[in-house]
Design an enzyme around this catalytic site. Structure first.
Site, PDB file in Angstrom:
ATOM      1  N   PRO A   2      14.224 -18.563  46.941  1.00 28.78           N
ATOM      2  CG  PRO A   2      16.152 -18.218  48.183  1.00 28.78           C
ATOM      3  CD  PRO A   2      14.680 -18.000  48.211  1.00 28.78           C
ATOM      4  CD  GLU A   3      11.966 -22.685  42.892  1.00 28.79           C
ATOM      5  OE1 GLU A   3      12.168 -23.357  41.849  1.00 28.79           O
ATOM      6  OE2 GLU A   3      10.822 -22.372  43.269  1.00 28.79           O
ATOM      7  CE  LYS A  58      14.740 -25.873  45.852  1.00 23.46           C
ATOM      8  NZ  LYS A  58      13.456 -25.938  46.587  1.00 23.46           N
ATOM      9  CG  HIS A  91      15.025  -8.787  58.615  1.00 23.88           C
ATOM     10  ND1 HIS A  91      14.358  -9.342  59.685  1.00 23.88           N
ATOM     11  CD2 HIS A  91      14.213  -7.827  58.105  1.00 23.88           C
ATOM     12  CE1 HIS A  91      13.182  -8.746  59.818  1.00 23.88           C
ATOM     13  NE2 HIS A  91      13.069  -7.832  58.877  1.00 23.88           N
ATOM     14  NE  ARG A 110       8.178 -16.285  55.948  1.00 26.02           N
ATOM     15  CZ  ARG A 110       7.266 -17.026  55.330  1.00 26.02           C
ATOM     16  NH1 ARG A 110       7.162 -16.972  54.005  1.00 26.02           N
ATOM     17  NH2 ARG A 110       6.469 -17.816  56.005  1.00 26.02           N
ATOM     18  NE  ARG A 152       7.788 -42.438  44.367  1.00 25.49           N
ATOM     19  CZ  ARG A 152       8.568 -41.433  44.766  1.00 25.49           C
ATOM     20  NH1 ARG A 152       9.808 -41.318  44.283  1.00 25.49           N
ATOM     21  NH2 ARG A 152       8.118 -40.547  45.640  1.00 25.49           N
ATOM     22  NE  ARG A 261       5.316 -24.980  48.135  1.00 24.69           N
ATOM     23  CZ  ARG A 261       6.635 -25.024  47.929  1.00 24.69           C
ATOM     24  NH1 ARG A 261       7.303 -26.165  48.115  1.00 24.69           N
ATOM     25  NH2 ARG A 261       7.284 -23.947  47.555  1.00 24.69           N
TER      26      ARG A 261
END
Length: 271
Positions: A2-3, A58, A91, A110, A152, A261
Site C-alpha cells: 500500500p502506497e 504512507k 492474520h 507478512r 544528487r 526494486r
C-alpha cells in the site's frame, strides 16, 4: 505494498466512521510486528476518544484525545471496519472495539506493519519527523525538486522514492509517474533538465490524484463490514507489465532491477 493512494483511500473511508467513537476494548493477537507492540497497549488505548484520522506519507495517524496511534501497513497490511460480530482471521492482529457496532481491525499477513502509540506530536516522532512535503501539496513544486535533485548522482527513481525528499511515493507510483513524464528511471537525478522537473512533478501529482480518485469511487467496499479482498483496482500503465505493449508506442515494456526494486519502463517513450 500500500502506497499513498491506498492509504489515503483508507483514511477517507474509515476516518469519518470512527470520528467521535470511543475505544472500549482491544484484542491483541500478535505483538511481533515490525515494531513490537507495547504490553501496556490495552491500558493506553481503552477509553480513548477518537477525534480524527490523518495521513502523513504512507502512515495513518489515528488521533485520540490523549495521543495518537501511528499505523504503517507494511507490505500487506490493511486497516478496515468490520461488524462487531465478525470472526477474526489468522492474520488479524489487532482489534479496536468501538462503542457502537463496529471494530477497527488491523490485518497483516507478512507482519511488516507498524502500530505505535505516542502521546506527543506524532509529526515529531522519529518515523515521521524527517519526511519531505506531501506530493499533492503546493510545497512539492518543480523548483523544490530541482533543489533536492541537482547535486544528487542517484537514479531519479530512487530519489523520488526517498521519503526525505517527498513523502509517500513507493515503487509502484514511481514507475507510473516516470512513465507519464517520459523520463527513464535510471537517469541520474543531477542530469535531469529543468524542463523535466515540471514534467515530473505534474506527472506525480496527476498519477497520485488519478489513483486516489479511483479509490474514492470504490470507497463503499471499505464500509460493508466484510473482509476486504484487496485494494481498489487502479489500471496501471506500465507497472507489472513486462513484455506487454507500451500503451503509448506499442513497443515491449522492459523490466530491470534498480535499487533492488522491480522497475518497468518503455525504452522508446522514456529518455
Amino acid at each position: 505494498m500500500p502506497e499513498l493512494p491506498e492509504v489515503e483511500t483508507i483514511r477517507r473511508a474509515v476516518g469519518p466512521q470512527v470520528r467521535g467513537k470511543r475505544i472500549i476494548h482491544t484484542n491483541v493477537r500478535a505483538t511481533k510486528l515490525r515494531h513490537p507492540l507495547p504490553p501496556e497497549l490495552d491500558r493506553l488505548l481503552v477509553g480513548q476518544l477518537i477525534v480524527a484520522m490523518d495521513r502523513r506519507g504512507k502512515y495513518l495517524l489515528l488521533r485520540c484525545k490523549g495521543g495518537t496511534i501511528i499505523f504503517h501497513l507494511g507490505m500487506t497490511g490493511m486497516l478496515y471496519l468490520v461488524k462487531a460480530s465478525s470472526p477474526h482471521g489468522k492474520h488479524d492482529h489487532l482489534d479496536l472495539v468501538l462503542d457502537g457496532s463496529y471494530i477497527l481491525r488491523f490485518t497483516d499477513p507478512r507482519r511488516f506493519g507498524t502500530i505505535i502509540w505516542t502521546d506527543n506530536d506524532p509529526l515529531q516522532h522519529p518515523l515521521l519527523v524527517a519526511h519531505g512535503p506531501e506530493p499533492l501539496e503546493a510545497e512539492f513544486s518543480a523548483s523544490y525538486l530541482y533543489l533536492k535533485r541537482h547535486r544528487r548522482k542517484i537514479p531519479i527513481k530512487q530519489l523520488i522514492m526517498d521519503s526525505r525528499v517527498v513523502a509517500g511515493i513507493g515503487n509502484i507510483y514511481a514507475n507510473e509517474s516516470l512513465f507519464r513524464a517520459g523520463i527513464a528511471p535510471q537517469t541520474s537525478a543531477s542530469d535531469l533538465s529543468p524542463d523535466k522537473d515540471l514534467l515530473l512533478v505534474d506527472a506525480i501529482k496527476g498519477v497520485l490524484t488519478d489513483a486516489v480518485e479511483a479509490g474514492t469511487s470504490n470507497i463503499e467496499s471499505a464500509l460493508t463490514g466484510e473482509r476486504p479482498q484487496g485494494y481498489f483496482p487502479y489500471e496501471f500503465s506500465i507497472y507489472g507489465k513486462k513484455g506487454r505493449p507500451c500503451p503509448k508506442c506499442g513497443s515491449a515494456i522492459r523490466m530491470m532491477r534498480l535499487g533492488g526494486r522491480s522497475t518497468f519502463f518503455c525504452p522508446l517513450c522514456q529518455k
